[in-house]
Design a protein around this motif. Sequence first.
Motif, short mmCIF file in Angstrom:
data_model
loop_
_atom_site.label_atom_id
_atom_site.label_comp_id
_atom_site.label_asym_id
_atom_site.label_seq_id
_atom_site.Cartn_x
_atom_site.Cartn_y
_atom_site.Cartn_z
N PRO A 194 41.76 10.23 27.73
CA PRO A 194 40.69 10.38 28.72
C PRO A 194 39.61 11.33 28.23
O PRO A 194 39.89 12.34 27.58
N GLY A 195 38.35 11.00 28.51
CA GLY A 195 37.24 11.84 28.12
C GLY A 195 36.74 12.67 29.29
O GLY A 195 37.33 12.68 30.38
N THR A 196 35.64 13.35 29.07
CA THR A 196 35.07 14.21 30.11
C THR A 196 33.77 13.66 30.69
O THR A 196 33.40 13.98 31.81
N GLU A 197 33.05 12.83 29.92
CA GLU A 197 31.78 12.27 30.37
C GLU A 197 31.73 10.78 30.05
O GLU A 197 32.15 10.36 28.97
N PRO A 198 31.20 9.95 30.96
CA PRO A 198 31.06 8.52 30.66
C PRO A 198 30.02 8.29 29.58
O PRO A 198 29.01 8.98 29.51
N LYS A 199 30.29 7.30 28.72
CA LYS A 199 29.37 6.96 27.64
C LYS A 199 29.03 5.48 27.71
O LYS A 199 29.85 4.65 28.07
N THR A 200 27.79 5.15 27.34
CA THR A 200 27.38 3.76 27.30
C THR A 200 26.55 3.51 26.05
O THR A 200 26.20 4.44 25.32
N ARG A 201 26.24 2.24 25.77
CA ARG A 201 25.47 1.87 24.60
C ARG A 201 24.83 0.52 24.85
O ARG A 201 25.21 -0.20 25.77
N ASP A 202 23.84 0.15 24.02
CA ASP A 202 23.13 -1.11 24.19
C ASP A 202 23.82 -2.23 23.42
O ASP A 202 23.17 -3.04 22.75
N SER A 203 25.14 -2.28 23.50
CA SER A 203 25.91 -3.31 22.82
C SER A 203 27.28 -3.36 23.49
O SER A 203 27.46 -2.83 24.59
N ALA A 204 28.24 -4.00 22.82
CA ALA A 204 29.55 -4.19 23.43
C ALA A 204 30.26 -2.87 23.70
O ALA A 204 30.19 -1.93 22.91
N LEU A 205 30.97 -2.85 24.83
CA LEU A 205 31.82 -1.72 25.19
C LEU A 205 33.29 -2.07 25.08
O LEU A 205 34.15 -1.18 25.16
N ALA A 206 33.57 -3.36 24.93
CA ALA A 206 34.95 -3.83 24.95
C ALA A 206 35.00 -5.22 24.32
O ALA A 206 33.97 -5.80 23.97
N VAL A 207 36.21 -5.73 24.20
CA VAL A 207 36.40 -7.09 23.70
C VAL A 207 37.44 -7.78 24.59
O VAL A 207 38.44 -7.19 24.98
N PRO B 213 33.00 -10.33 22.75
CA PRO B 213 32.58 -8.99 23.17
C PRO B 213 32.21 -8.93 24.65
O PRO B 213 31.78 -9.92 25.24
N ILE B 214 32.37 -7.75 25.24
CA ILE B 214 32.03 -7.50 26.63
C ILE B 214 30.97 -6.41 26.69
O ILE B 214 31.17 -5.31 26.17
N PHE B 215 29.84 -6.73 27.33
CA PHE B 215 28.74 -5.78 27.52
C PHE B 215 28.74 -5.30 28.98
O PHE B 215 29.45 -5.84 29.82
N ASP B 216 27.88 -4.32 29.29
CA ASP B 216 27.65 -3.98 30.69
C ASP B 216 26.78 -5.07 31.32
O ASP B 216 26.42 -6.05 30.67
N TYR B 217 26.43 -4.92 32.59
CA TYR B 217 25.76 -6.01 33.31
C TYR B 217 24.28 -6.17 32.97
O TYR B 217 23.67 -7.17 33.33
N THR B 218 23.68 -5.20 32.26
CA THR B 218 22.26 -5.33 31.93
C THR B 218 22.07 -6.15 30.67
O THR B 218 22.98 -6.27 29.84
N GLY B 219 20.89 -6.72 30.50
CA GLY B 219 20.71 -7.72 29.47
C GLY B 219 20.09 -7.27 28.17
O GLY B 219 20.23 -7.95 27.15
N ASP C 96 19.77 -6.83 36.10
CA ASP C 96 21.09 -7.39 36.37
C ASP C 96 21.12 -8.83 35.85
O ASP C 96 20.42 -9.71 36.38
N THR C 97 21.91 -9.10 34.82
CA THR C 97 21.93 -10.42 34.21
C THR C 97 22.42 -11.51 35.16
O THR C 97 22.04 -12.67 35.02
N ILE D 34 31.94 -5.42 35.81
CA ILE D 34 32.85 -5.31 34.67
C ILE D 34 32.65 -3.91 34.09
O ILE D 34 31.97 -3.08 34.69
N ILE D 35 33.22 -3.63 32.94
CA ILE D 35 33.11 -2.30 32.34
C ILE D 35 31.63 -1.90 32.20
O ILE D 35 30.86 -2.59 31.54
N GLN D 36 31.26 -0.79 32.82
CA GLN D 36 29.87 -0.34 32.76
C GLN D 36 29.67 0.76 31.73
O GLN D 36 28.56 0.94 31.21
N CYS D 37 30.73 1.49 31.44
CA CYS D 37 30.67 2.60 30.49
C CYS D 37 32.10 2.92 30.08
O CYS D 37 33.05 2.37 30.64
N LEU D 38 32.25 3.80 29.11
CA LEU D 38 33.58 4.18 28.62
C LEU D 38 33.95 5.57 29.13
O LEU D 38 33.18 6.52 28.98
N MET D 39 35.14 5.66 29.73
CA MET D 39 35.61 6.93 30.25
C MET D 39 36.52 7.66 29.28
O MET D 39 36.82 8.83 29.47
#
Length: 333
Positions: free
Chosen positions: A104-117, A123-129, A146-147, A237-242
């Motif tokens: 477990p982390g302390t702050e949520p993280k996001t990126r402009d690409s896949a967060l999961a598979v 690949p799985i991205f957040d909901y934005t396009g 919102d895609t 779906i996954i919006q960021c990584l915890m």
Amino acid sequence: MNPAHTAAALLTGLGLMLHAGYSQAHETGETPHETADHCALVKASVEDAGFSDTVSVTCENGQAFLSSSSYPDHELMTGIVGSNEQVPIPAADYSAPIPLTATPGTEPKTRDSALAVAVNGVPIFDYTGGGEMSEDDLYHHQTQHDTLLTEQLDGCGGHSGRGDDYHYHVTPTCMIDAMKNAGDDAILGWAFDGFPLFGDNNPDGTPISGEELDVCNGLTDETYGYRYHTSKEAPYIIQCLMGEVADFDSLPRIAPLRPAAGSSPMEPGRPPAGGVDDMVFAQNDSGTRSLDYSYKGVAYYIRYTPTETPNCYDMETKTVTNNGVVKSGEYCR
């Protein structure tokens, strides 16, 4: 013994062993040590879903790597209105890293690409396009990006991005329909922090209220320490990584196609104003794949055929982005 019951018992047993590691870590303040059991859990999630023929899992250097073409065996692109005029093309040896130790982390993280598979290798991205999400944007719904609301997705929850890479932005419904172990207790995918993704309900089948899910669309879990979920409401779906990711900036991306010798660079597609009509993606017996659609009554298309060179394609396009001018060339991953 029923094979499904055997697989379920394996997943439950491995999960309990993982939880023991998390509990010990929280008590001692130490990071739980990696084990072969987490590797077996990731492998079982792919095999039990029925995707081991197209997705391989290897474990080394503290990570499980899900390798695939990122190209799923279900309907693609049909019905998209908010098109970006990109087409799904198999990736070249896409490999998604999943930590064997999920911390477990302390702050949520996001990126402009896949967060999961997903367990089918997509690949799985957040909901934005288009990379609109940042840490500051996590706490409000970006309806304009919102895609799903802007009709950028097909009926399976995905579309192709600027790398002509197919990926999911919401619940991967067609993948779930194809899963041999589909159900509330089935793992749908793995985040790049090592935690699993489940469907709309708890693994025991009980419903989840929106208030239970945190900003990344997840919650704490007695078995895995933490888990993500899909949801009918945004963020879907996954919006960021915890969890912690050792090298966040080096997480994989699928690179855009590059022109072969003698071909001109390919300009990225731009969304036609107001959207397109009648989009359909199909493959014929010769291996040619074609994305066909219309815009203001005019027919457009993007077509490609594999060449003798691995991961290279002869492409012909007539797009709104290029003002209807037919262009062709050879392009490679």
